[in-house]
Design a protein around this motif. Structure first.
Motif, mmCIF file in Angstrom:
data_model
loop_
_atom_site.group_PDB
_atom_site.id
_atom_site.type_symbol
_atom_site.label_atom_id
_atom_site.label_comp_id
_atom_site.label_asym_id
_atom_site.label_seq_id
_atom_site.Cartn_x
_atom_site.Cartn_y
_atom_site.Cartn_z
ATOM 1 N N ARG A 18 0.745 -1.276 0.028
ATOM 2 C CA ARG A 18 0.199 -0.032 0.158
ATOM 3 C C ARG A 18 0.922 1.275 -0.006
ATOM 4 N N TYR A 19 2.098 1.134 0.635
ATOM 5 C CA TYR A 19 3.091 2.263 0.571
ATOM 6 C C TYR A 19 4.063 2.232 -0.461
ATOM 7 N N ILE A 20 4.569 0.969 -0.571
ATOM 8 C CA ILE A 20 5.794 0.982 -1.348
ATOM 9 C C ILE A 20 5.544 0.314 -2.915
ATOM 10 N N SER A 21 5.735 1.045 -3.994
ATOM 11 C CA SER A 21 5.231 0.445 -5.243
ATOM 12 C C SER A 21 6.156 -0.533 -5.867
ATOM 13 N N ASP A 22 7.388 -0.087 -5.612
ATOM 14 C CA ASP A 22 8.601 -1.038 -5.985
ATOM 15 C C ASP A 22 8.655 -2.526 -5.434
ATOM 16 N N ARG A 23 8.698 -3.383 -6.055
ATOM 17 C CA ARG A 23 8.873 -4.867 -5.669
ATOM 18 C C ARG A 23 10.270 -5.228 -4.576
ATOM 19 N N LEU A 60 6.292 -2.119 10.561
ATOM 20 C CA LEU A 60 6.391 -2.063 9.104
ATOM 21 C C LEU A 60 6.096 -0.676 8.155
ATOM 22 N N ILE A 61 4.992 0.038 8.861
ATOM 23 C CA ILE A 61 4.486 1.256 8.510
ATOM 24 C C ILE A 61 5.693 2.409 8.650
ATOM 25 N N ASN A 62 6.419 2.295 9.562
ATOM 26 C CA ASN A 62 7.342 3.234 10.121
ATOM 27 C C ASN A 62 8.785 2.802 9.077
ATOM 28 N N LEU A 74 8.734 10.849 -1.116
ATOM 29 C CA LEU A 74 7.604 11.216 -0.680
ATOM 30 C C LEU A 74 7.785 12.969 -0.388
ATOM 31 N N ARG A 75 8.852 13.323 0.059
ATOM 32 C CA ARG A 75 8.887 14.761 0.376
ATOM 33 C C ARG A 75 8.820 15.730 -0.779
ATOM 34 N N PRO A 110 -0.137 8.914 -6.954
ATOM 35 C CA PRO A 110 1.216 9.581 -6.717
ATOM 36 C C PRO A 110 1.566 9.224 -5.080
ATOM 37 N N THR A 111 2.890 8.826 -5.028
ATOM 38 C CA THR A 111 3.399 8.660 -3.674
ATOM 39 C C THR A 111 2.749 9.371 -2.578
ATOM 40 N N GLY A 112 2.793 10.653 -2.665
ATOM 41 C CA GLY A 112 2.400 11.544 -1.432
ATOM 42 C C GLY A 112 0.990 11.263 -1.406
ATOM 43 N N TYR A 113 0.026 11.330 -2.212
ATOM 44 C CA TYR A 113 -1.516 11.058 -2.391
ATOM 45 C C TYR A 113 -1.669 9.685 -1.561
ATOM 46 N N ARG A 114 -0.890 8.665 -1.983
ATOM 47 C CA ARG A 114 -1.095 7.274 -1.719
ATOM 48 C C ARG A 114 -0.829 7.161 -0.097
ATOM 49 N N THR A 115 0.329 7.827 0.269
ATOM 50 C CA THR A 115 0.864 7.652 1.618
ATOM 51 C C THR A 115 -0.132 8.427 2.632
#
Length: 166
Positions: A18-23, A60-62, A74-75, A110-115
């Motif tokens: 859910r947070y990281i797209s790269d395998r 894990l989320i951290n 993200l930033r 996008p990463t920011g939206y998703r996070t």
């Protein structure tokens, strides 16, 4: 350790995705999480059924957020994406949509939206908590959530118009 992995690795992998797209990054985060869980098990406090899973998921989320911040993915997205207010679209119903389709749509954000979306919706964090976690303002968190929801609404509506009738 084997038992823990057998019980929780699949769910942890799903949360990580859910947070990281790269395998490869997902595998790195999962590995770092497992190392921390096993080396810090003495810090764990049993609070009833599900508390071990919740504790491991928090780690894990951290770890996922740390990786995103470290890679500056993200930033950059959060700061560049914080431009003005956007009116919020109505939330389209998703009850009849396959969960895999919704998950795929969220992963395309996008990463920011998703996070921000994941932290707000799945982890039930407030905008204040999200802002503190990510080092952003509450307004940026709110703006990113609104943009994520609007983009998801557009994807859902597009899916519904392209889906053949039954």
């Amino acid at each position: 350790m084997q038992q823990f992995y057998a019980l929780y690795a699949g769910r942890m992998q799903a949360v990580c995705s859910r947070y990281i797209s790269d395998r490869d990054d997902q595998q790195d985060v999962l590995q770092e999480t497992l190392i921390k869980v096993f080396t810090r098990i003495d810090d764990f406090q049993f609070r009833g059924n599900g508390s071990l899973r919740a504790w491991a998921t928090r780690i894990l989320i951290n770890e996922a957020l740390s990786l995103l911040l470290k890679k500056k993915q993200l930033r950059k997205v959060l700061i560049e994406g914080d431009i003005g207010d956007e009116p919020e679209d109505d939330d389209p119903p998703i009850d009849d949509m396959p969960a895999e389709v919704v998950h795929q749509m969220v992963s395309q954000l996008p990463t920011g939206y998703r996070t921000v979306f994941n932290l707000y919706v799945f982890e039930q964090k407030s905008h204040r908590e999200i802002a503190q976690l990510l080092g952003i303002s509450e307004k940026t968190s709110s703006s990113q959530l609104c943009k994520a929801k609007n983009q998801l609404a557009r994807m859902i509506n597009q899916y519904r118009t392209q889906k053949p009738p039954r």
